[in-house]
Design an enzyme around this catalytic site. Structure first.
Site, PDB file in Angstrom:
ATOM      1  N   HIS A 323     -10.096 -34.803  22.156  1.00 31.56           N
ATOM      2  CA  HIS A 323     -10.554 -34.650  23.568  1.00 31.56           C
ATOM      3  C   HIS A 323     -11.174 -33.391  23.911  1.00 31.56           C
ATOM      4  O   HIS A 323     -10.750 -32.540  24.360  1.00 31.56           O
ATOM      5  CB  HIS A 323      -9.133 -34.739  24.175  1.00 31.56           C
ATOM      6  CG  HIS A 323      -8.319 -36.023  23.904  1.00 31.56           C
ATOM      7  ND1 HIS A 323      -6.987 -36.089  24.047  1.00 31.56           N
ATOM      8  CD2 HIS A 323      -8.871 -37.168  23.197  1.00 31.56           C
ATOM      9  CE1 HIS A 323      -6.633 -37.355  23.692  1.00 31.56           C
ATOM     10  NE2 HIS A 323      -7.704 -37.988  23.143  1.00 31.56           N
ATOM     11  N   ASN A 324     -12.480 -33.478  23.519  1.00 30.27           N
ATOM     12  CA  ASN A 324     -13.621 -32.605  23.890  1.00 30.27           C
ATOM     13  C   ASN A 324     -14.228 -32.961  25.538  1.00 30.27           C
ATOM     14  O   ASN A 324     -14.418 -34.183  25.769  1.00 30.27           O
ATOM     15  CB  ASN A 324     -14.601 -32.464  22.928  1.00 30.27           C
ATOM     16  CG  ASN A 324     -14.051 -32.267  21.645  1.00 30.27           C
ATOM     17  OD1 ASN A 324     -13.772 -31.039  21.396  1.00 30.27           O
ATOM     18  ND2 ASN A 324     -13.989 -33.284  20.827  1.00 30.27           N
TER      19      ASN A 324
END
Ligand code: SF4
Length: 393
Positions: A323-324
């Site tokens: 989850h960047n």
């Protein structure tokens, strides 16, 4: 989706603690279904091989199977595999197409386009814009520029693992998004007057299917290898449950993405560089969520609990989350953001940049739902742009 016995234990324990558990939304199908586009999917078999694998049973509802076949049927859609896009071509403030390399032949090909939609994940969205010299690169020393700004991650280590001596769970079964969660400690849902952080995170039990070798839950004090480790990992493979969190991650002036001055890919193009570490905000949040997770595991009846004590420095070598976020953020002012609310680039009105790259910071959730919503919003913008052109907002 069906509830596993462990999920029911989580629900019962959370309810006793006066929390508000609910089933997580998922794109696994609970029953056979044919959608309005004529795509038929089968009911999930809880095989536990959702993450990082295709579904051999045809029960996942992701765009690979629900959108691409529909687009193909129109006869106006083509996928060119083995193609690595290396530049977005442009003249002045208009994108004119892309340059890509056919990696099977090494041939460079220019593909002209009226509208370019950049959908290459957070990192490559930023990298392609920087390599194509589109938008003003972010400069952390001055705070000026926008491309690469506001990189944020997800604080996922606020966990507690419970070991149950007298219970067995079928941890090998599950599904990628199967789970139950509480939002009582997310966002502004709780009183922050006695904590040293802002925002919060979701706390969940997600039976995604433990896989051997990858998962070896052993109680604290167990050696990390050898005979005792083996015996313990066999014993606890189906006697351990993890209650974990997905915490928010704020943006900081000194967290950003830029082109690496040293390292290059096989084409000689610079790799992307991440400048990031966890801050006190993240450490406090992770500790808080780990304690709340441990409270739930204890209420579930665990005999022994292994609770995260310290977030430690950011470490890219151990998988934590994909989850960047950030780098091409959405906003209302071209001086401080890269795209408008249609994900249309302020500087190049026929270029739309889709993905979690648009997030100004990351919240205490999986980003996928918001990414999907933003993609629909961008599609609306692309249709409007085709009709009247220009900046939409
Ligand atoms: S768990 Fe995932 S991979 Fe297995 S049947 Fe269900 S949707 Fe398919």
């Amino acid at each position: 989706m069906k509830k596993t016995p462990s999920m029911q234990m989580f629900i019962d324990a959370a309810t006793r603690l006066k929390l508000h558990p609910y089933m997580m939304p998922s794109a696994n199908l609970s029953t056979a279904y044919t959608n309005p586009d004529g795509i038929a999917r089968a009911p999930c078999q809880y095989c536990g091989y959702c993450e990082r694998f295709g579904c051999e049973y045809g029960a996942k509802g992701d765009p690979v199977v629900t959108v691409i076949p529909v687009a193909k049927k129109t006869g106006k859609f083509e996928i060119r595999t083995h193609s690595q896009v290396r530049r977005i071509l442009h003249t002045g403030n208009k994108a004119t197409g892309v340059l890509y390399t056919d990696v099977t032949t090494g041939e460079d090909i220019e593909q002209p386009a009226d509208i370019v939609v950049l959908t290459s994940y957070v990192f490559n969205n930023v990298r392609l814009l920087l390599m194509s010299q589109l938008g003003k690169p972010y400069d952390a020393s001055t705070g000026q520029g926008v491309i690469g700004k506001n990189y944020a991650y997800q604080v996922t280590k606020g966990n507690a693992v419970g070991y149950f001596e007298n219970k067995q769970f079928n941890n090998f079964a599950g599904a990628g998004a199967l789970g139950t969660t509480v939002d009582d400690y997310n966002g502004d849902n709780f009183d922050h007057s006695n904590v040293n952080f802002i925002h919060g995170g979701m706390i969940s039990l997600t039976p995604t299917g433990y896989r051997p070798i990858q998962n070896n839950p052993v109680p604290p004090g167990t050696p990390a290898w050898g005979k005792d480790f083996k015996a313990s990992s066999i014993k606890y493979a189906n006697r351990a449950l993890t209650v974990g969190s997905q915490g928010s991650c704020m943006s900081y002036k000194h967290h950003y993405l830029d082109l690496d001055p040293t390292y290059k890919d096989a084409f000689g193009d610079p790799l992307l560089r991440i400048t990031f570490d966890f801050e006190d905000q993240d450490r406090e949040l992770a500790k808080f969520l780990a304690q709340k997770s441990a409270d739930i595991v204890k209420e579930m009846g665990a005999n022994n609990i292994n609770q995260m004590k310290d977030l430690g420095p950011y470490d890219i070598t151990t998988y934590q989350s994909t989850h960047n976020t950030g780098g091409v953020i959405m906003g209302s002012d071209p001086a401080t953001s890269a795209v408008n609310t249609y994900l249309q680039m302020w500087d190049v009105d026929n270029l739309f940049v889709i993905g979690a790259s648009a997030f100004p910071h990351n919240s205490g959730y999986n980003p996928t739902g918001t990414v999907g919503a933003l993609a629909y919003r961008a599609a609306e913008g692309i249709l409007a742009y085709r009709k009247k052109g220009g900046l939409l907002a």
